[in-house]
Design a protein around this motif. Structure first.
Motif, PDB file in Angstrom:
ATOM      1  N   HIS A  73       0.826  -1.201   0.000  1.00 28.70           N
ATOM      2  CA  HIS A  73       0.000   0.000   0.000  1.00 28.70           C
ATOM      3  C   HIS A  73       0.861   1.252   0.000  1.00 28.70           C
ATOM      4  O   HIS A  73       2.053   1.213   0.285  1.00 28.70           O
ATOM      5  CB  HIS A  73      -0.951   0.009   1.206  1.00 28.70           C
ATOM      6  N   LEU A  85      -3.648   3.327   0.895  1.00 27.26           N
ATOM      7  CA  LEU A  85      -4.331   2.830  -0.303  1.00 27.26           C
ATOM      8  C   LEU A  85      -3.665   1.565  -0.823  1.00 27.26           C
ATOM      9  O   LEU A  85      -2.432   1.501  -0.912  1.00 27.26           O
ATOM     10  CB  LEU A  85      -4.313   3.882  -1.406  1.00 27.26           C
ATOM     11  N   HIS A  87      -4.072  -1.111  -4.193  1.00 24.41           N
ATOM     12  CA  HIS A  87      -4.708  -1.328  -5.489  1.00 24.41           C
ATOM     13  C   HIS A  87      -4.629  -2.801  -5.877  1.00 24.41           C
ATOM     14  O   HIS A  87      -3.546  -3.384  -5.879  1.00 24.41           O
ATOM     15  CB  HIS A  87      -4.025  -0.487  -6.575  1.00 24.41           C
ATOM     16  N   ASP A  88      -5.779  -3.348  -6.209  1.00 24.23           N
ATOM     17  CA  ASP A  88      -5.837  -4.703  -6.760  1.00 24.23           C
ATOM     18  C   ASP A  88      -6.195  -4.558  -8.235  1.00 24.23           C
ATOM     19  O   ASP A  88      -7.369  -4.498  -8.606  1.00 24.23           O
ATOM     20  CB  ASP A  88      -6.893  -5.531  -6.018  1.00 24.23           C
ATOM     21  N   GLN A  89      -5.173  -4.460  -9.065  1.00 19.27           N
ATOM     22  CA  GLN A  89      -5.394  -4.192 -10.482  1.00 19.27           C
ATOM     23  C   GLN A  89      -6.181  -5.304 -11.150  1.00 19.27           C
ATOM     24  O   GLN A  89      -7.045  -5.055 -12.005  1.00 19.27           O
ATOM     25  CB  GLN A  89      -4.041  -4.013 -11.186  1.00 19.27           C
ATOM     26  N   ILE A  94     -10.004  -0.733  -5.530  1.00 17.47           N
ATOM     27  CA  ILE A  94      -9.119   0.121  -4.738  1.00 17.47           C
ATOM     28  C   ILE A  94      -9.621   0.091  -3.306  1.00 17.47           C
ATOM     29  O   ILE A  94     -10.791   0.399  -3.043  1.00 17.47           O
ATOM     30  CB  ILE A  94      -9.108   1.565  -5.259  1.00 17.47           C
ATOM     31  N   ARG A  95      -8.744  -0.285  -2.378  1.00 14.72           N
ATOM     32  CA  ARG A  95      -9.122  -0.311  -0.961  1.00 14.72           C
ATOM     33  C   ARG A  95      -8.354   0.768  -0.212  1.00 14.72           C
ATOM     34  O   ARG A  95      -7.211   1.075  -0.552  1.00 14.72           O
ATOM     35  CB  ARG A  95      -8.831  -1.678  -0.354  1.00 14.72           C
ATOM     36  N   ARG A 106     -13.866   0.776  -0.090  1.00 11.61           N
ATOM     37  CA  ARG A 106     -13.678  -0.181  -1.178  1.00 11.61           C
ATOM     38  C   ARG A 106     -14.324   0.408  -2.424  1.00 11.61           C
ATOM     39  O   ARG A 106     -15.547   0.562  -2.493  1.00 11.61           O
ATOM     40  CB  ARG A 106     -14.310  -1.531  -0.857  1.00 11.61           C
ATOM     41  N   GLU A 108     -14.928   0.371  -6.573  1.00 15.10           N
ATOM     42  CA  GLU A 108     -14.948  -0.390  -7.822  1.00 15.10           C
ATOM     43  C   GLU A 108     -15.250   0.596  -8.950  1.00 15.10           C
ATOM     44  O   GLU A 108     -16.402   0.735  -9.367  1.00 15.10           O
ATOM     45  CB  GLU A 108     -15.997  -1.490  -7.771  1.00 15.10           C
ATOM     46  N   PHE A 327      -9.836   7.369  -5.400  1.00 12.37           N
ATOM     47  CA  PHE A 327     -10.692   6.202  -5.627  1.00 12.37           C
ATOM     48  C   PHE A 327     -11.148   6.096  -7.081  1.00 12.37           C
ATOM     49  O   PHE A 327     -12.021   5.292  -7.413  1.00 12.37           O
ATOM     50  CB  PHE A 327     -11.909   6.242  -4.690  1.00 12.37           C
ATOM     51  N   GLU A 328     -10.579   6.961  -7.935  1.00  9.56           N
ATOM     52  CA  GLU A 328     -10.860   6.965  -9.373  1.00  9.56           C
ATOM     53  C   GLU A 328     -12.354   7.080  -9.664  1.00  9.56           C
ATOM     54  O   GLU A 328     -12.913   6.371 -10.499  1.00  9.56           O
ATOM     55  CB  GLU A 328     -10.257   5.712 -10.034  1.00  9.56           C
TER      56      GLU A 328
END
Length: 376
Positions: A73, A85, A87-89, A94-95, A106, A108, A327-328
């Motif tokens: 993170h 943060l 990131h699980d690409q 994004i957590r 969380r 998505e 968080f995009e």
């Protein structure tokens, strides 16, 4: 367990807030109110995003926080607090966790869903409203809207936009006109704008708490109203400095300063209506631009200087460091796309511009502004 849902709507965009904690959805309904047509909806009607789900659950928060800290993170600052943060690409997730506020997130981005977990209702409700607004902003920006740093009032669908840096008088001008002449308050500090098919610019509100100095509260005749409400047990927005609350309760209307920055009352959107009888507007068409400057002892007057819009008048990424798009949720510049900003600036440049100097007499300011903008 009962689930509650509130839908927020602006133009063609909608975001739904869902929670089993009634205080969370009530906070969003209050915060966005008529500006974004906030209304309760049956939870079973919510079947797709954009969706913000918020829960007060210490155990789930602890599990989510641990998941972030155990994964690779990074650390950043978000809303003046540390945010970790991960990131699980592969999963497109994004957590995040904010230990100071005991909040876990969380996101998505691909399906416009965001989940917020926390230990206490207050921080969860505040974060939920903040991020629901960010989800709405992202939806509007991707649909061609931009964000201007401006105050705005509306009369019969005609929007008067007021520009300037902090302290220039945007809030003073907007509140003076709304209070004195019954105009609808559209925004205190920023607005959404988009070119329309008729060659003009549509304007939408950006809901937020409004920062109003103690002196301006007094000049508007609102100081004693606020004091009476606070004495009766009501409260202003929790971001307000305690010293401001103490001054209001003590009847002290002299401005408060710290390190050159004025400490101000933080007014909820709904308090404009309930406390001060000020109507809120939901949109309109841009018709005139005002560039004020406050000068102690001055009589309201037009100035010969000229002023046009620049990139600094848009709330671009450079000015949005308190709420970076970690968080995009927006996935475009926070002020809108370059094309949208350029077209809005071009069209607004063709509207009447008034550079004015204003004094501390609210009634005189309001009457002067109404006179110079009534024929535009």
């Amino acid at each position: 367990m009962t689930t509650h849902a509130v839908r927020l709507e602006a133009a063609d965009a909608a975001v739904t807030v869902v929670s089993t904690e009634r205080a969370v959805t009530d906070w969003s309904a209050r915060y966005f109110g008529p500006w974004w047509k906030a209304a309760g909806v049956p939870p079973e009607s919510v079947c797709a995003g954009p969706l913000v789900t918020a829960e007060v659950d210490p155990d789930r928060y602890a599990d989510a926080a641990l998941e972030v800290t155990r994964a690779p993170h990074t650390s950043t600052t978000y809303a003046k607090a540390q945010l970790l943060l991960a990131h699980d690409q592969a999963a497109g997730v994004i957590r995040g966790v904010c230990p100071e506020e005991a909040l876990a997130y969380r996101s998505e981005p691909g399906v416009a869903n965001l989940t917020i977990l926390g230990r206490d209702p207050g921080p969860v409700a505040t974060a939920t409203a903040r991020l629901a607004r960010e989800v709405m902003r992202g939806t509007l920006l991707r649909d061609g809207w931009s964000v201007l740093h401006a105050s705005a009032v509306v009369q019969d669908g005609r929007v008067i936009l007021t520009f300037g840096k902090k302290g220039a008088g945007k809030t003073t001008a907007a509140l003076a006109m709304a209070h004195r002449h019954g105009l609808g308050l559209l925004a205190n500090d920023r607005v959404f704008v988009r070119p329309n098919d008729g060659g003009g610019v549509d304007v939408l509100p950006w809901p937020s708490a409004a920062a109003i100095g103690l002196g301006l509260l007094d000049a508007l005749g609102w100081f004693d109203i606020a004091r009476e409400r606070l004495t009766g047990g009501e409260a202003l927005h929790p971001t307000q400095d305690q010293r401001v609350t103490e001054a209001l309760l003590a009847g002290l209307c002299e401005p408060l300063w710290e390190d050159g920055k004025e400490l101000k009352a933080q007014v909820f959107p709904d308090q404009f209506v309930r406390w001060f009888g000020l109507p809120l507007a939901t949109g309109g068409k841009a018709t005139v631009l005002v560039f004020p400057r406050i000068e102690a002892g001055a009589a309201p007057a037009l100035q010969e200087r000229s002023r046009s819009l620049s990139d600094h008048d848009f709330m671009s990424g450079k000015t949005e460091d308190r709420y970076p798009d970690v968080f995009e949720l927006a996935r475009v510049d926070g002020g809108g796309t370059a094309e949208s900003r350029q077209e809005v600036a071009r069209r607004l440049a063709a509207l009447p511009h008034h550079c004015v100097v204003l004094g501390h007499d609210v009634a005189a300011n309001a009457d002067f502004l109404a006179k110079i903008t009534e024929s535009d």
